[in-house]
Motif scaffolding. Structure first.
Motif, short mmCIF file in Angstrom:
data_model
loop_
_atom_site.label_atom_id
_atom_site.label_comp_id
_atom_site.label_asym_id
_atom_site.label_seq_id
_atom_site.Cartn_x
_atom_site.Cartn_y
_atom_site.Cartn_z
N LEU A 158 0.82 -1.21 0.00
CA LEU A 158 0.00 0.00 0.00
C LEU A 158 0.86 1.26 0.00
N ARG A 159 0.23 2.37 -0.40
CA ARG A 159 0.84 3.67 -0.19
C ARG A 159 0.77 4.03 1.29
N GLU A 160 1.58 4.95 1.73
CA GLU A 160 1.62 5.32 3.14
C GLU A 160 0.27 5.82 3.62
N SER A 161 -0.39 6.67 2.83
CA SER A 161 -1.68 7.21 3.24
C SER A 161 -2.73 6.10 3.36
N GLU A 162 -2.63 5.09 2.49
CA GLU A 162 -3.58 3.98 2.55
C GLU A 162 -3.33 3.12 3.79
N ARG A 163 -2.06 2.95 4.16
CA ARG A 163 -1.77 2.24 5.40
C ARG A 163 -2.31 2.99 6.61
N GLU A 164 -2.12 4.31 6.62
CA GLU A 164 -2.63 5.12 7.73
C GLU A 164 -4.15 4.97 7.85
N LEU A 165 -4.83 4.99 6.72
CA LEU A 165 -6.28 4.84 6.72
C LEU A 165 -6.66 3.46 7.26
N LEU A 166 -5.98 2.41 6.80
CA LEU A 166 -6.29 1.06 7.26
C LEU A 166 -6.15 0.95 8.76
N PHE A 167 -5.08 1.49 9.30
CA PHE A 167 -4.87 1.39 10.75
C PHE A 167 -5.98 2.11 11.50
N ASP A 168 -6.39 3.29 11.01
CA ASP A 168 -7.47 4.03 11.67
C ASP A 168 -8.80 3.28 11.59
N LEU A 169 -9.01 2.55 10.50
CA LEU A 169 -10.25 1.79 10.36
C LEU A 169 -10.35 0.66 11.37
N GLY A 170 -9.24 0.35 12.03
CA GLY A 170 -9.26 -0.71 13.03
C GLY A 170 -10.21 -0.43 14.19
N VAL A 171 -10.57 0.82 14.42
CA VAL A 171 -11.48 1.13 15.54
C VAL A 171 -12.93 0.82 15.20
N PHE A 172 -13.23 0.57 13.92
CA PHE A 172 -14.60 0.26 13.54
C PHE A 172 -14.92 -1.19 13.83
N SER A 173 -16.13 -1.45 14.27
CA SER A 173 -16.65 -2.81 14.34
C SER A 173 -17.16 -3.20 12.97
N HIS A 174 -17.69 -4.40 12.88
CA HIS A 174 -18.18 -4.92 11.59
C HIS A 174 -19.30 -4.04 11.05
N GLY A 175 -19.14 -3.52 9.85
CA GLY A 175 -20.18 -2.76 9.19
C GLY A 175 -20.11 -1.27 9.46
N PHE A 176 -19.56 -0.51 8.49
CA PHE A 176 -19.52 0.95 8.62
C PHE A 176 -19.65 1.55 7.22
N THR A 177 -20.03 2.82 7.17
CA THR A 177 -20.32 3.48 5.90
C THR A 177 -19.22 4.47 5.54
N LEU A 178 -19.22 4.85 4.27
CA LEU A 178 -18.28 5.87 3.80
C LEU A 178 -18.49 7.17 4.56
N GLU A 179 -19.74 7.52 4.82
CA GLU A 179 -20.03 8.76 5.56
C GLU A 179 -19.34 8.76 6.91
#
Length: 887
Positions: free
Chosen positions: A443-464
């Motif tokens: 991944l690009r660095e910004s994509e890795r940063e996004l992935l790590f931040d998405l770790g706080v979501f539980s199953h099922g979340f929206t783009l909004e």
């Protein structure tokens, strides 16, 4: 001389297609020698194939035959022992391996000096000396053996390279199918439909390239092998299987394919020209395995469409190639349950995921059998691991030292447990962590940063929600493109639900991402941001829950229900009790519709235990939920006084509607607990109704009318109860509130049934069922099932009555939402069927019904009754009781 894979000497493999060296010897006697032989093979970047390195779901002879079938070089190391002769066999596995090695396979034999060698081993060595296809040498110690193996293999490779030179430089004198389909070590499980689907894509004639897409460990390569084997009749000129796991430079893609075809890249004739000549007129399948690190080279495949017009391409990748002609096939996890009944453990025992676990567990623990408790634990393991084959295999490998129950308990921290896979797998697949790290490294660095931040979501979340979370983050403003990249890389899953895109991470990826956040000291900051985000969503949607927008609000909240719940939970952890109690109260109807009132009671009790009742409002909210659970659970008489105190607390906090709700619930508690003071209960209910009317909350009025109807029911005033329930239904319809309409409908249908108006009751139950299904309200479905069970029992339909009773009981048990005993009547209607000759059949039907999912049970219940209900008379208007002053 021919090579070990059946090709002539022109084939020289690049490092991504490492030669496989089969090592034959006795195991314990030559453990040290096997270790150094393996090290020598690996120093040359070759792949050792050794019997003890693989799983053993098959008999040993079948296993080492499979190993030999995929090997290129045979190395035999012999000392004193001839080896064990299995019962029913005439020779040892040691001699059998030598006999089974193809004549054309190069054989390097090493014999340790000995003065006490078995007679039969001496005879085998004599045979080897007479074999002109074998090379043999003696050695005294492990150091000498290591040097001999490494030197002889290096010489063998050099000889093959020299033999591969040709004068013309156009094509090598080789079989075009040099890169054989790998021989699978294990049986393919749960992929029959996937194989058929991919064959359909390839066989349609319009698809040149099919990409098998999925995260690491999902089984893409294994599926590709199965497809390639099954497609043999579709491709008369055969299949080449090109492994790209170690090919990192895009410029090496074409040369690697060329080498697999036996074509060398020289300056004399362009490689593209030689490929065109080699592939001209050939209808063949080219499998490119592990393409994800070469996606920048994907346009090269478009060139191959012209170079190889009759060839088809099957690619496995964690990332979409995004080139013309590509058809993507998403490789799904293995099924972990029956979709019709997700909660059923007995049905889940026959799922593909459980089958895989059992087979791999028996490979390391042959006597493993599923017990009653162990079966439930295995189902739990497969569900926690979300059907990911590699994760399931790694968990099953732990069966040598752990029970299924202990594995399940340890899966709250998955990555440390899921390690130590087979040593012959690539390093990136030996643990789930390395598999995930391999993907994130692309991944690009910004994509890795996004992935790590998405770790706080539980199953099922929206783009909004992701966009809101991005405020102030490095990837702010790029959420849509970043999510698209993560979806394309198989690190984030996307599903369409009711016209909305909903995203999720595999639990293993989420754990890895949270670990990265924690290592950076940002996990609590991001969890707090996540909790505030969902608190804001809750407060935005709450006003729409009582009225005509109810279904839309429930649907919106359902898209992210897991995140809503984890958000409230984290607000309590952060000790933001004011926000936690506000969200808990404003979503009261949603928690009820979704069946989360018992869950809320647990969280609110935790909030009280942590000192969260320091304001009247917070304490009122928390105590209300706790008392609600007591009222329908233990039916504690003190609940009545408790609700009255809560009403006062709400009033003190200036929460008029809360005060009305608590007061009305005190009246309901008196009814539920069987308190004989019906007049006091009615007084509290009417006062609560007045409070709801003043607040403009029509849904509250409806619920109180239903409670008043229940009161009349207990007073044996059946006509008044019927009239009150009808009035409640009319009021809910006028307010366009679907949830309270289903509550009123179920009570009205009960009253109709009690009055002998079976057909009218049937019609109302069907209407109530439809509303409950639309709102995803399992409690409402249970009410309808119980009513339709009574009707079936009255008809003498043992099978139908039993299935509906069992399904309703399963929903009640799962949700913890029970009715007061005084209002449960379907069990009494079952009593005549439970005795006598129909008793056993009824119990069997009840047991079957317990395995039904809520939607499945609803469909079963409605099948065949709608036509009957269509002929029912229209329920006539019922007389209403005299209106009470002010109502």
């Amino acid at each position: 001389m021919t090579s070990g894979d059946g090709t002539r000497p022109g084939t020289i493999r690049t490092p991504d297609q490492r030669l496989r060296v089969f090592v034959s010897s006795t195991l314990r006697e030559l453990e040290a020698e096997r270790r150094v032989a393996r090290a020598s093979i690996e120093r040359l970047r070759l792949a050792p194939v050794m019997f003890e390195l693989g799983a053993r779901p098959h008999p040993p002879r079948e296993l080492y035959r499979a190993y030999l079938a995929q090997s290129d070089v045979f190395v035999g190391v012999y000392a004193d022992s001839y080896g064990w002769v299995a019962p029913g066999e005439q020779i040892s596995g040691l001699e059998d391996e030598y006999r089974l090695a193809p004549r054309e396979m190069p054989k390097l034999i090493y014999i340790r000096h000995s003065t006490q060698r078995d007679t039969r081993l001496d005879a085998l060595i004599d045979r080897i000396r007479d074999d002109d296809t074998a090379s043999y040498r003696s050695f005294t110690g492990t150091e000498e053996l290591a040097e001999l193996v490494e030197a002889d293999l290096a010489t063998l490779l050099a000889e093959r390279f020299d033999a591969g030179r040709d004068a013309g430089g156009t094509t090598a004198t080789t079989d075009p199918l040099a890169a054989r389909i790998p021989s699978p070590f294990t049986r393919l499980i749960g992929r029959d439909r996937a194989v058929a689907d991919v064959l359909d894509l390839l066989g349609g004639g319009q698809t040149r390239l099919v990409t098998l897409l999925g995260p690491g460990g999902i089984g893409k390569s294994r599926l590709a092998i199965a497809v390639a084997e099954a497609a043999s009749e579709m491709y008369p000129d055969g299949t080449i299987f090109v492994m790209l796991e170690n090919v990192l430079e895009p410029d090496l893609l074409l040369p690697t394919i060329g080498y697999a075809l036996g074509i060398r890249d020289t300056a004399e004739v362009p490689l593209e020209r030689r490929l065109a000549l080699a592939l001209e007129g050939r209808r063949m399948l080219i499998v490119l395995d592990n393409f994800e690190q070469l996606v920048q080279a994907a346009p090269v495949l478009v060139q191959l469409y012209t170079i190889a017009p009759d060839a088809s391409f099957l690619v496995t990748s964690r990332s979409i190639l995004r080139i013309r002609g590509e058809r993507v096939y998403d490789v799904a996890p293995l099924a972990t349950h029956d979709p019709a009944s997700p909660a059923s453990v007995s049905r889940a025992l026959s799922s593909a995921a459980v089958e895989l676990f059992v087979e791999r567990a028996r490979a390391v623990k042959p006597d493993f059998e599923l017990s009653a408790s162990g079966g439930a634990a295995v189902v739990g393991i497969c569900r926690v691991l979300q059907g990911l084959p590699l994760a399931i295999e790694l968990a099953a490998a732990r069966m040598r030292v752990l029970t299924p129950e202990s594995i399940l308990r340890r899966l709250d921290k998955q990555l440390p447990l899921l390690v130590d896979s087979s040593r012959d797998l690539p390093e990136r697949q030996r643990t789930l962590r390395s598999t995930i790290e391999w993907s994130t490294g692309l991944l690009r660095e910004s994509e890795r940063e996004l992935l790590f931040d998405l770790g706080v979501f539980s199953h099922g979340f929206t783009l909004e929600s992701v966009e809101e979370l991005g405020a102030g983050r490095a990837w702010e403003g790029t959420a849509m493109d970043g999510l698209a990249a993560l979806v394309d890389s198989s690190l984030v899953d996307q599903q369409d639900i009711d016209g909305e895109s909903v995203f999720s991470l595999l639990s293993t990826v989420r754990e890895y991402a949270v670990g990265e956040l924690r290592a950076r000291g940002e996990d609590q900051r991001m969890r707090a941001a996540h909790a505030r985000l969902y608190a804001a969503l809750a407060l935005r949607e709450a006003p729409r829950l009582g009225g005509p927008e109810q279904r839309a609000a429930v649907a919106r909240l359902n898209l992210e229900r897991s995140n809503l719940r984890s958000g409230v939970r984290h607000l309590i952890f952060m000790e933001d009790f004011a926000t936690a109690s506000t969200v808990a109260w404003r979503l009261y109807l949603y928690w009820w519709i979704g069946g989360y009132l018992s869950e809320m009671a647990l969280w609110m009790q935790e909030m009280l235990d942590r000192g969260g009742g320091d304001t009247p409002f917070a304490r009122a909210v928390a105590r209300y939920y706790v008392l609600w659970k007591e009222m329908f659970g233990t039916q504690t008489p003190t609940a009545v006084d408790g609700f009255c105190e809560v009403s006062d607390l709400f009033a003190e906090a200036g929460e008029a509607m809360g005060s009305a709700m608590a007061l009305a619930t005190a009246g309901l508690a008196q009814i539920t607990a069987g308190d004989a003071d019906f007049d006091t209960a009615a007084e509290r209910l009417w006062r609560g109704a007045e409070g709801f009317r003043a607040a403009g909350a029509r849904w509250g009025e409806v619920l109180i009318l239903v409670a008043l109807g229940r009161l009349e029911w207990l007073r044996r005033r059946d006509d008044d109860a019927l009239a009150m329930f009808q009035r409640a239904l009319d009021a809910s319809l006028a307010a366009a509130d679907e949830f309270t309409a289903t509550v009123a409908a179920h009570h009205l249908a009960r009253a109709l049934l009690r009055g002998g108006r079976v057909e009218d009751a049937l019609r109302v139950y069907i209407e109530g069922m439809a509303g409950s299904v639309a709102l995803d309200n399992d409690e409402g479905i249970a009410y309808s099932l119980e009513g339709l069970c009574s009707i079936a029992a009255l008809d003498g339909d043992v099978e139908r009555a039993g299935v509906l009773a069992g399904a309703a009981a399963a929903i009640r048990k799962r949700t913890g939402q029970y009715d007061a005993p005084a209002f449960v009547f379907h069990t009494r209607d079952l009593e005549p069927l439970a005795t006598g000759p129909t008793g056993a059949a009824l119990q069997a039907a009840i047991d079957r019904g317990r395995e039904y999912g809520a939607r499945e049970a609803a469909e079963y219940a409605l099948a065949g009754v709608r036509e009957r209900a269509a002929g029912a008379t229209t329920t006539p208007p019922v007389s209403r009781p005299a209106a009470r002053a002010g109502t």
